[in-house]
Scaffold this active site. Structure first.
Site, PDB file in Angstrom:
ATOM      1  N   GLU A 145       0.929  -1.125  -0.120  1.00  0.00           N
ATOM      2  CA  GLU A 145       0.086   0.022   0.101  1.00  0.00           C
ATOM      3  C   GLU A 145       0.878   1.307   0.023  1.00  0.00           C
ATOM      4  O   GLU A 145       2.028   1.064   0.526  1.00  0.00           O
ATOM      5  CB  GLU A 145      -0.842  -0.069   1.181  1.00  0.00           C
ATOM      6  CG  GLU A 145      -1.762   1.231   1.459  1.00  0.00           C
ATOM      7  CD  GLU A 145      -2.966   1.128   0.324  1.00  0.00           C
ATOM      8  OE1 GLU A 145      -2.424   1.506  -0.789  1.00  0.00           O
ATOM      9  OE2 GLU A 145      -4.129   1.105   0.844  1.00  0.00           O
ATOM     10  N   ASP A 146       0.248   2.200  -0.668  1.00  0.00           N
ATOM     11  CA  ASP A 146       1.195   3.622  -0.713  1.00  0.00           C
ATOM     12  C   ASP A 146       0.975   4.474   0.907  1.00  0.00           C
ATOM     13  O   ASP A 146       2.052   4.497   1.394  1.00  0.00           O
ATOM     14  CB  ASP A 146       0.731   4.415  -1.852  1.00  0.00           C
ATOM     15  CG  ASP A 146      -0.813   4.800  -1.684  1.00  0.00           C
ATOM     16  OD1 ASP A 146      -1.539   4.205  -1.145  1.00  0.00           O
ATOM     17  OD2 ASP A 146      -0.966   5.451  -2.849  1.00  0.00           O
ATOM     18  N   ASP A 200      -3.767   5.516   5.950  1.00  0.00           N
ATOM     19  CA  ASP A 200      -4.548   6.580   6.944  1.00  0.00           C
ATOM     20  C   ASP A 200      -5.172   6.119   7.795  1.00  0.00           C
ATOM     21  O   ASP A 200      -4.925   5.922   8.884  1.00  0.00           O
ATOM     22  CB  ASP A 200      -5.000   7.533   5.844  1.00  0.00           C
ATOM     23  CG  ASP A 200      -5.184   9.027   6.316  1.00  0.00           C
ATOM     24  OD1 ASP A 200      -4.934   9.245   7.502  1.00  0.00           O
ATOM     25  OD2 ASP A 200      -5.588   9.917   5.821  1.00  0.00           O
ATOM     26  N   THR A 201      -6.628   6.086   7.822  1.00  0.00           N
ATOM     27  CA  THR A 201      -7.642   5.818   8.714  1.00  0.00           C
ATOM     28  C   THR A 201      -7.533   4.178   9.146  1.00  0.00           C
ATOM     29  O   THR A 201      -7.836   3.733   9.934  1.00  0.00           O
ATOM     30  CB  THR A 201      -9.076   6.289   8.357  1.00  0.00           C
ATOM     31  OG1 THR A 201      -9.230   5.433   7.051  1.00  0.00           O
ATOM     32  CG2 THR A 201      -8.909   7.618   8.053  1.00  0.00           C
ATOM     33  N   THR A 218     -10.190   1.561   4.513  1.00  0.00           N
ATOM     34  CA  THR A 218     -10.079   0.668   3.293  1.00  0.00           C
ATOM     35  C   THR A 218      -9.221  -0.532   3.452  1.00  0.00           C
ATOM     36  O   THR A 218      -9.527  -1.623   2.797  1.00  0.00           O
ATOM     37  CB  THR A 218      -9.585   1.721   2.292  1.00  0.00           C
ATOM     38  OG1 THR A 218     -10.210   2.753   2.381  1.00  0.00           O
ATOM     39  CG2 THR A 218      -9.497   1.061   0.873  1.00  0.00           C
ATOM     40  N   LYS A 278       0.127   7.033   8.589  1.00  0.00           N
ATOM     41  CA  LYS A 278      -0.361   8.162   9.376  1.00  0.00           C
ATOM     42  C   LYS A 278      -1.077   7.722  10.640  1.00  0.00           C
ATOM     43  O   LYS A 278      -2.342   7.595  10.616  1.00  0.00           O
ATOM     44  CB  LYS A 278      -1.207   8.953   8.234  1.00  0.00           C
ATOM     45  CG  LYS A 278      -0.343   9.545   7.096  1.00  0.00           C
ATOM     46  CD  LYS A 278      -1.254  10.536   6.353  1.00  0.00           C
ATOM     47  CE  LYS A 278      -1.313  11.816   6.927  1.00  0.00           C
ATOM     48  NZ  LYS A 278      -2.156  12.751   5.989  1.00  0.00           N
ATOM     49  N   ASP A 298      -1.289  11.462  -5.042  1.00  0.00           N
ATOM     50  CA  ASP A 298      -2.021  12.646  -5.916  1.00  0.00           C
ATOM     51  C   ASP A 298      -3.463  13.397  -4.955  1.00  0.00           C
ATOM     52  O   ASP A 298      -3.614  12.531  -4.062  1.00  0.00           O
ATOM     53  CB  ASP A 298      -2.613  12.222  -7.227  1.00  0.00           C
ATOM     54  CG  ASP A 298      -3.517  11.102  -7.067  1.00  0.00           C
ATOM     55  OD1 ASP A 298      -4.346  10.833  -6.099  1.00  0.00           O
ATOM     56  OD2 ASP A 298      -4.213  10.521  -8.016  1.00  0.00           O
TER      57      ASP A 298
END
Length: 93
Positions: free
Chosen positions: A20-21, A24-25, A28, A52, A80
């Site tokens: 994965e790049d 975050d939460t 997903t 993060k 992006d």
């Protein structure tokens, strides 16, 4: 969430490394890992370039991580924003 493309082959009994790049939460990633676990791989680990942890809503174990990012918005070098800015020449952008 709706998957647009499925795996091209079975992963049952195979060792899987999900790359994965940005995590975050974790929402997903958690959904996708749940779907992959249902296919009964021998093992399932996650590798993330960026994590993060300040935004994490679900504790998702990451086997390998590149960088821990601060609580800031990040774009550039392949990352992006609404399919823009991904061609930034360096990170951070």
């Amino acid at each position: 969430m709706r998957l647009e493309k499925d795996l091209s082959g079975p992963i049952t009994g195979r060792h899987v490394l999900f790359v994965e790049d940005v995590v975050d939460t974790g929402l997903t990633l958690n959904y996708l890992l749940h779907a992959l676990r249902a296919r009964q791989p021998a093992s399932l680990e996650v590798c993330a370039l960026f994590t993060k942890p300040f935004h994490r809503l679900i504790d998702t174990p990451l086997k390998y991580t590149g960088f821990e990012l601060p609580d800031r918005f990040v774009v550039g070098y392949g990352l992006d924003f609404h399919e823009n800015i991904a061609t930034c020449p360096s990170w951070p952008c």
